[in-house]
Design a protein around this motif. Structure first.
Motif, mmCIF file in Angstrom:
data_model
loop_
_atom_site.group_PDB
_atom_site.id
_atom_site.type_symbol
_atom_site.label_atom_id
_atom_site.label_comp_id
_atom_site.label_asym_id
_atom_site.label_seq_id
_atom_site.Cartn_x
_atom_site.Cartn_y
_atom_site.Cartn_z
ATOM 1 N N UNK A 19 -8.843 0.292 30.616
ATOM 2 C CA UNK A 19 -8.899 1.267 29.507
ATOM 3 C C UNK A 19 -9.188 2.688 29.977
ATOM 4 N N UNK A 20 -9.997 2.845 31.007
ATOM 5 C CA UNK A 20 -10.276 4.183 31.524
ATOM 6 C C UNK A 20 -9.030 4.766 32.185
ATOM 7 N N UNK A 21 -8.294 3.950 32.915
ATOM 8 C CA UNK A 21 -7.078 4.428 33.569
ATOM 9 C C UNK A 21 -6.021 4.842 32.550
ATOM 10 N N UNK A 22 -5.882 4.076 31.469
ATOM 11 C CA UNK A 22 -4.900 4.458 30.452
ATOM 12 C C UNK A 22 -5.330 5.729 29.722
ATOM 13 N N UNK A 23 -6.619 5.914 29.540
ATOM 14 C CA UNK A 23 -7.099 7.135 28.899
ATOM 15 C C UNK A 23 -6.866 8.345 29.793
ATOM 16 N N UNK A 24 -7.124 8.199 31.087
ATOM 17 C CA UNK A 24 -6.876 9.291 32.030
ATOM 18 C C UNK A 24 -5.380 9.595 32.100
ATOM 19 N N UNK A 25 -4.547 8.548 32.135
ATOM 20 C CA UNK A 25 -3.103 8.745 32.175
ATOM 21 C C UNK A 25 -2.603 9.422 30.901
ATOM 22 N N UNK A 26 -3.252 9.135 29.764
ATOM 23 C CA UNK A 26 -2.885 9.780 28.504
ATOM 24 C C UNK A 26 -3.101 11.285 28.604
ATOM 25 N N UNK A 78 6.476 11.157 27.590
ATOM 26 C CA UNK A 78 6.422 11.112 26.128
ATOM 27 C C UNK A 78 6.191 9.690 25.626
ATOM 28 N N UNK A 79 6.863 8.720 26.239
ATOM 29 C CA UNK A 79 6.707 7.328 25.811
ATOM 30 C C UNK A 79 5.275 6.859 26.029
ATOM 31 N N UNK A 80 4.724 7.096 27.218
ATOM 32 C CA UNK A 80 3.359 6.654 27.481
ATOM 33 C C UNK A 80 2.370 7.395 26.597
ATOM 34 N N UNK A 81 2.543 8.710 26.462
ATOM 35 C CA UNK A 81 1.620 9.507 25.655
ATOM 36 C C UNK A 81 1.648 9.060 24.191
ATOM 37 N N UNK A 82 2.825 8.726 23.690
ATOM 38 C CA UNK A 82 2.959 8.259 22.313
ATOM 39 C C UNK A 82 2.236 6.927 22.112
ATOM 40 N N UNK A 83 2.478 5.976 23.005
ATOM 41 C CA UNK A 83 1.862 4.646 22.861
ATOM 42 C C UNK A 83 0.349 4.734 23.045
ATOM 43 N N UNK A 84 -0.104 5.496 24.037
ATOM 44 C CA UNK A 84 -1.543 5.646 24.247
ATOM 45 C C UNK A 84 -2.184 6.418 23.092
ATOM 46 N N UNK A 86 -1.258 6.192 19.961
ATOM 47 C CA UNK A 86 -1.440 5.201 18.898
ATOM 48 C C UNK A 86 -2.680 4.357 19.188
ATOM 49 N N UNK A 87 -2.888 4.009 20.465
ATOM 50 C CA UNK A 87 -4.083 3.256 20.847
ATOM 51 C C UNK A 87 -5.340 4.046 20.486
ATOM 52 N N UNK A 88 -5.339 5.337 20.768
ATOM 53 C CA UNK A 88 -6.500 6.165 20.450
ATOM 54 C C UNK A 88 -6.692 6.304 18.937
ATOM 55 N N UNK A 89 -5.587 6.382 18.192
ATOM 56 C CA UNK A 89 -5.713 6.438 16.734
ATOM 57 C C UNK A 89 -6.319 5.148 16.181
ATOM 58 N N UNK A 90 -5.928 4.005 16.743
ATOM 59 C CA UNK A 90 -6.519 2.738 16.323
ATOM 60 C C UNK A 90 -8.012 2.706 16.625
ATOM 61 N N UNK A 105 -5.922 -3.752 24.259
ATOM 62 C CA UNK A 105 -5.089 -2.612 23.841
ATOM 63 C C UNK A 105 -4.553 -1.847 25.039
ATOM 64 N N UNK A 106 -5.338 -1.743 26.100
ATOM 65 C CA UNK A 106 -4.863 -1.072 27.308
ATOM 66 C C UNK A 106 -3.723 -1.859 27.944
ATOM 67 N N UNK A 107 -3.829 -3.180 27.952
ATOM 68 C CA UNK A 107 -2.752 -4.003 28.492
ATOM 69 C C UNK A 107 -1.485 -3.848 27.661
ATOM 70 N N UNK A 108 -1.634 -3.860 26.353
ATOM 71 C CA UNK A 108 -0.486 -3.685 25.462
ATOM 72 C C UNK A 108 0.134 -2.306 25.675
ATOM 73 N N UNK A 109 -0.704 -1.292 25.851
ATOM 74 C CA UNK A 109 -0.214 0.069 26.096
ATOM 75 C C UNK A 109 0.642 0.121 27.350
#
Length: 125
Positions: A19-26, A78-84, A86-90, A105-109
């Protein structure tokens, strides 16, 4: 403050959870998209200026390897930022804020973003 506590200043030894890696990548993809606006605005301006400008942009995106790579990179960001996003909005509406939910959620992202990035690559190339 306890001065005897261990201090690790070597960031290469720290193992970040997914989850931290996906947040940093976002955040990184947000910066990439901001910088990529230069290419997007150039293409939009050139394509709307005249028929020759449209043909120039069309030729650049059809035959230039670097232009295709930039377009695919921007679509991937754009694709990763959009999906991540949505994860942050959830997370903002308290869906899946547990440790297990964050990992899931990070795995799904990552999986959904990978599929979208591959599809963007097929579309661009």
């Amino acid at each position: 403050m306890n001065s005897k506590r261990p201090v690790n200043l070597d960031l290469s030894t720290i193992q970040f959870p997914l989850p931290a890696l996906t947040s940093i990548a976002h955040r990184i993809t947000g910066v990439i998209l901001f910088i990529g606006l230069i290419f997007g605005f150039w293409a939009l301006d050139a394509s709307l200026s005249s028929a020759e400008g449209f043909a120039t942009v069309q030729d650049a995106l059809a035959g230039n390897f670097l232009a295709k790579l930039i377009a695919w990179g921007l679509l991937s960001a754009l694709a990763f930022h959009f999906v991540a996003g949505i994860k942050h909005l959830l997370m903002d509406i308290n869906i899946g804020v547990t440790l297990e939910g964050g990992v899931k959620k990070a795995q799904i992202t990552v999986v959904v973003s990978a599929v979208l990035i591959i599809l963007a690559g097929v579309w661009v190339w």
